[in-house]
Design an enzyme around this catalytic site. Structure first.
Site, mmCIF file in Angstrom:
data_model
loop_
_atom_site.group_PDB
_atom_site.id
_atom_site.type_symbol
_atom_site.label_atom_id
_atom_site.label_comp_id
_atom_site.label_asym_id
_atom_site.label_seq_id
_atom_site.Cartn_x
_atom_site.Cartn_y
_atom_site.Cartn_z
ATOM 1 N N ASP A 45 0.815 -1.209 0.000
ATOM 2 C CA ASP A 45 0.000 0.000 0.000
ATOM 3 C C ASP A 45 0.850 1.261 0.000
ATOM 4 O O ASP A 45 0.476 2.275 -0.596
ATOM 5 C CB ASP A 45 -0.947 -0.004 1.205
ATOM 6 C CG ASP A 45 -2.155 -0.887 0.961
ATOM 7 O OD1 ASP A 45 -2.020 -1.857 0.192
ATOM 8 O OD2 ASP A 45 -3.227 -0.615 1.522
ATOM 9 N N CYS A 75 0.455 -8.262 5.127
ATOM 10 C CA CYS A 75 0.112 -6.858 4.887
ATOM 11 C C CYS A 75 -1.365 -6.626 4.628
ATOM 12 O O CYS A 75 -2.174 -7.530 4.629
ATOM 13 C CB CYS A 75 0.990 -6.273 3.797
ATOM 14 S SG CYS A 75 2.673 -5.957 4.409
ATOM 15 N N ASP A 76 -1.671 -5.353 4.337
ATOM 16 C CA ASP A 76 -3.006 -4.778 4.492
ATOM 17 C C ASP A 76 -4.171 -5.593 3.927
ATOM 18 O O ASP A 76 -5.102 -5.920 4.630
ATOM 19 C CB ASP A 76 -3.036 -3.386 3.857
ATOM 20 C CG ASP A 76 -2.107 -2.423 4.554
ATOM 21 O OD1 ASP A 76 -1.091 -2.869 5.100
ATOM 22 O OD2 ASP A 76 -2.388 -1.218 4.564
ATOM 23 N N LYS A 77 -4.169 -5.878 2.642
ATOM 24 C CA LYS A 77 -5.295 -6.582 2.038
ATOM 25 C C LYS A 77 -5.038 -8.075 1.939
ATOM 26 O O LYS A 77 -5.936 -8.857 1.661
ATOM 27 C CB LYS A 77 -5.594 -6.034 0.624
ATOM 28 C CG LYS A 77 -5.654 -4.525 0.555
ATOM 29 C CD LYS A 77 -6.577 -3.943 1.601
ATOM 30 C CE LYS A 77 -6.357 -2.470 1.816
ATOM 31 N NZ LYS A 77 -5.016 -2.059 2.169
ATOM 32 N N CYS A 122 5.025 -2.296 8.599
ATOM 33 C CA CYS A 122 5.361 -0.972 9.148
ATOM 34 C C CYS A 122 5.060 -0.895 10.643
ATOM 35 O O CYS A 122 4.046 -1.395 11.116
ATOM 36 C CB CYS A 122 4.630 0.114 8.376
ATOM 37 S SG CYS A 122 5.031 0.092 6.619
ATOM 38 N N GLU A 180 -6.785 4.214 -0.607
ATOM 39 C CA GLU A 180 -6.313 4.839 0.624
ATOM 40 C C GLU A 180 -5.725 6.206 0.284
ATOM 41 O O GLU A 180 -5.091 6.370 -0.764
ATOM 42 C CB GLU A 180 -5.212 3.996 1.273
ATOM 43 C CG GLU A 180 -5.716 2.806 2.019
ATOM 44 C CD GLU A 180 -4.608 2.105 2.795
ATOM 45 O OE1 GLU A 180 -4.942 1.220 3.577
ATOM 46 O OE2 GLU A 180 -3.429 2.446 2.625
ATOM 47 N N SER A 186 -5.262 5.180 5.072
ATOM 48 C CA SER A 186 -4.246 4.267 5.585
ATOM 49 C C SER A 186 -4.427 4.097 7.091
ATOM 50 O O SER A 186 -4.947 4.984 7.771
ATOM 51 C CB SER A 186 -2.859 4.847 5.300
ATOM 52 O OG SER A 186 -1.886 4.279 6.137
#
Length: 557
Positions: free
Chosen positions: A81, A122-124, A196, A444, A470
Site C-alpha cells: 500500500d 500486509c493490508d489486504k 510498518c 487509501e 491508511s
C-alpha cells in the site's frame, strides 16, 4: 485416520494419472497417505513485510513434516500500500483482497488440499487469506510474518514509516525541516523486514487474526526478525496437521463471539479504520451477522488502553514486550467472551496464562488513554449509511468542527490544492468519487491526510471522503461515507462553500443545506463516466458493494 479430501487425487487405480503427476513433483509414493498441506505464501521482494517469508516457509515446512503431513508451497500476490499510494496503483490494492481469496479457494479446491497454512503480513493480503479460510471452511492456520523494528537515530530517536516519510514530506514543503533532515527520515524510516512499525492496517489485522483465534498466541506482535517468529512458524506447521486430524475448521472458530472480541481489541488499541471493511467482509464469508452499528456500540463501552503509533508513542515492539495480544485480552478480561482458538486453548484459558502486563503500555480499564474506543461510526444526512473515523487520532479540539466545503473529484486534485497552499484553516476538504465503485477500488489517501498534519492543518481543517485511509492516518479525517458519490450519495451533492458540521461525540456528519436545495441538485446530478474502463478493475466496479457492507464483490442470487 478418517477419509481425507486429498484421497480424491491419491486413492484408487482411477487416480494413476494424478499420482504420476504428483510423483513428477517429487512426492514419494509412501507419502501420499499423509495429509496434503498447502502453504499459501505471499512472499515477494517488493514488500518489506514479505521479504523474510522464504525463511518462514522453510520452518512451516519443517513443522508440517514433523507433524506427519506433506506440504506444498504456492504463491499469492501482494501489493504494498505504501508503494502504490498516491497514484494509479492504489486502485488495485483493496480489490486484490477479493483476488487473493479467490486464488486460495481455486488452488485448495482444484488440488483437494486437506489443510492450509496461510503465510501473510500486509493490508489486504491478511484479510483476503482469512476470507478464503472462512469460505473454504477446511482446516487453516494463519502465520503473520511480523512487524518491522523501529528505525533508530541519534539520541535514541525512533523513526517510523508514516511520520518520517509522508508527514516529513509535507514538513519539508512547509520549511519545517531541510533536505538533509528529509533524507535522514527516508534512510531511517524502514530499517528492514517486517510490516510498518505502528498500528497501521497490516499490524492491526495481524492482531485481529490472533484475537479471532486463527493464529498462535504472540504471532501478531513478534517482530519479523525474531527467532521466536521462526519457532511460531514451525509450531503452526505442526498444528495444521493436528487440525486436519481433528477436523477443526475456521467456522468453528470465527463465531459471533470471536468477532466481538476482535472488535474490542481493535478499539482498545486504537487500530486502523480499514479493519471495519475487513471484519465486515470476513463476517460475511463466515456466515456471521455483523452490522456496521456494532462497531459503534462496542466503541462506546470499550476504552482505549494503549497509545500506539502513529497517533501515539508506542511501537509494535513495545506492545509485544508489554504482553502482546494476551496482555490486551487480560486488561479487557471482564468484557471478553470465551471462544475456542486454533491453538487448542479457549480465549479465557489464554487470559488465565497471562502472568504480567506492562501497564505503562497497555493501561488498565480503570486508567484508560481515552474513555471510548479508537473507532467511531458516524451518521447524519451526509452519511445516511454510515461513515468511519479513527477518533483515537483526532485532537480534542477537532472532535467538533464546522467549516466550509472545498470539493475535489479525485485525490490528485485535492493533493495539488494542499501542496500549492490553497487550503485554509476553517475548511472541510471533500474528496469524492473515490469509493469502491467510483474509484474504483476505494483508494487509501495517506498522502493528503499526512500532508494536512505535516502542514500544521490538523487542528483547523477536516477531510471527508467516500474513499478510505491508511492505518497510518491521524487527524480529523472521515472516510467510508456511504452511499458513495458514484451511487448518487449526498456527498455527490456538496458544493464549494456549503457548511459542513462534524460532531464525533454525537456521531453526526451534517451538510447544512436545506432539503429543497438538495432535491434540486439531485435532479441535476448525472453519474460521471467510469475512471477506468478496461481491465479487471472495470469488471470489479460493476459488482463491488458499498463500504458499509465491507466493499465485497456481490454474488447475485
Amino acid at each position: 485416520m478418517a477419509a481425507k479430501r486429498s484421497d480424491v487425487i491419491t486413492k484408487g487405480f482411477e487416480r494413476t494419472p494424478h499420482r504420476a503427476l504428483l510423483k513428477g513433483t517429487g512426492v514419494p509414493g509412501e507419502q501420499m497417505d499423509k495429509p496434503f498441506i498447502g502453504i499459501a505464501s505471499s512472499f515477494t521482494d517488493l514488500i518489506p513485510g514479505h521479504i523474510g517469508m522464504r525463511d518462514l516457509e522453510r520452518f512451516i515446512e519443517k513443522g508440517v513434516h514433523t507433524g506427519g503431513g506433506f506440504s506444498f508451497i504456492f504463491g499469492i500476490p501482494g501489493v504494498c500500500d505504501g508503494i502504490s499510494m498516491g497514484h494509479k496503483g492504489m486502485h488495485y490494492s483493496l480489490p486484490t483482497r477479493e483476488l487473493i481469496a479467490d486464488m486460495i479457494e481455486s488452488i485448495a479446491e482444484a488440488h483437494r488440499l486437506d489443510g492450509l497454512v496461510l503465510l501473510t503480513n500486509c493490508d489486504k493480503i491478511t484479510p483476503g487469506m482469512l476470507m478464503a479460510a472462512a469460505r473454504l471452511d477446511i482446516p487453516c492456520i494463519v502465520v503473520t510474518a511480523g512487524p518491522m523494528l523501529a528505525g533508530r537515530g541519534r539520541g535514541g530517536r525512533a523513526f517510523s514509516f508514516v511520520t518520517d516519510t509522508f508527514e516529513a514530506m509535507a514538513q519539508f514543503k512547509a520549511g519545517v525541516i531541510d533536505e538533509q533532515q528529509l533524507q535522514v527520515c527516508e534512510d531511517k524510516a524502514c530499517p528492514g523486514a517486517g510490516s510498518c512499525q505502528g498500528l497501521f492496517t497490516a499490524n492491526t489485522m495481524a492482531i485481529l487474526t490472533e484475537t479471532l483465534g486463527m493464529s498462535l498466541m504472540q504471532c501478531a506482535t513478534t517482530p519479523a526478525v525474531s527467532a521466536y517468529k521462526r519457532r511460531l512458524a514451525f509450531a503452526s506447521g505442526q498444528r495444521i496437521v493436528d487440525l486436519v486430524r481433528e477436523n477443526i475448521t475456521p467456522r468453528q472458530i470465527l463465531t459471533r463471539q470471536a468477532f466481538e472480541n476482535a472488535i474490542r481489541v481493535d478499539l482498545a488499541l486504537g487500530g486502523s479504520s480499514n479493519t471495519v471493511l475487513h471484519l465486515l467482509a470476513l463476517a460475511r464469508e463466515a456466515g456471521v451477522d455483523l452490522p456496521l452499528e456494532e462497531f459503534d456500540r462496542l466503541s462506546r463501552e470499550t476504552p482505549q488502553l494503549a497509545s500506539m503509533n502513529p497517533g501515539g508513542k508506542y511501537f509494535m515492539e513495545d506492545l509485544d514486550a508489554a504482553g502482546g495480544v494476551p496482555g490486551v485480552l487480560y486488561q479487557l478480561r471482564d468484557r471478553i467472551l470465551d471462544n475456542p482458538t486454533l491453538s487448542g486453548l479457549s480465549v479465557h484459558q489464554v487470559i488465565d496464562q497471562v502472568r504480567e502486563v506492562d501497564e505503562e503500555v497497555i493501561q488498565p480499564i480503570a486508567n484508560p488513554v481515552r474513555p471510548e474506543g479508537g473507532i467511531a461510526i458516524l451518521g447524519g444526512n451526509l452519511a445516511p449509511k454510515g461513515a468511519v473515523v479513527k477518533q483515537s487520532g483526532v485532537s480534542e479540539k477537532m472532535m467538533r468542527f464546522e467549516g466550509q466545503a472545498r470539493c475535489f473529484e479525485s485525490e490528485e486534485a485535492a493533493m495539488a490544492a494542499l501542496m500549492s497552499g490553497q487550503i485554509r484553516g476553517g475548511e472541510v476538504v471533500v474528496i469524492r468519487y473515490e469509493g469502491p465503485k467510483g474509484g474504483p477500488g476505494m483508494r487509501e489517501m495517506l498522502a493528503p491526510t499526512a500532508t494536512l498534519m505535516g502542514l500544521g492543518l490538523g487542528d483547523s481543517v477536516a477531510l471527508i471522503t467516500d474513499g478510505r485511509f491508511s492505518g497510518g492516518t491521524r487527524g480529523p479525517c472521515i472516510g467510508h461515507i456511504s452511499p458513495e458519490a458514484a451511487e448518487g450519495g449526498p456527498i455527490a451533492l456538496v458544493e464549494d462553500g456549503d457548511l459542513i458540521s462534524l460532531d464525533i461525540p454525537a456521531r453526526r456528519l451534517e451538510l447544512k443545506v436545506d432539503e429543497a436545495t438538495l432535491a434540486a441538485r439531485r435532479e441535476k446530478w448525472r453519474k460521471p463516466e467510469p475512471k477506468i474502463k478496461t481491465g479487471w478493475l472495470a469488471r470489479y466496479a460493476k459488482v463491488v458493494t458499498s463500504a458499509y457492507t465491507g466493499a465485497v464483490t456481490r454474488v447475485d442470487d
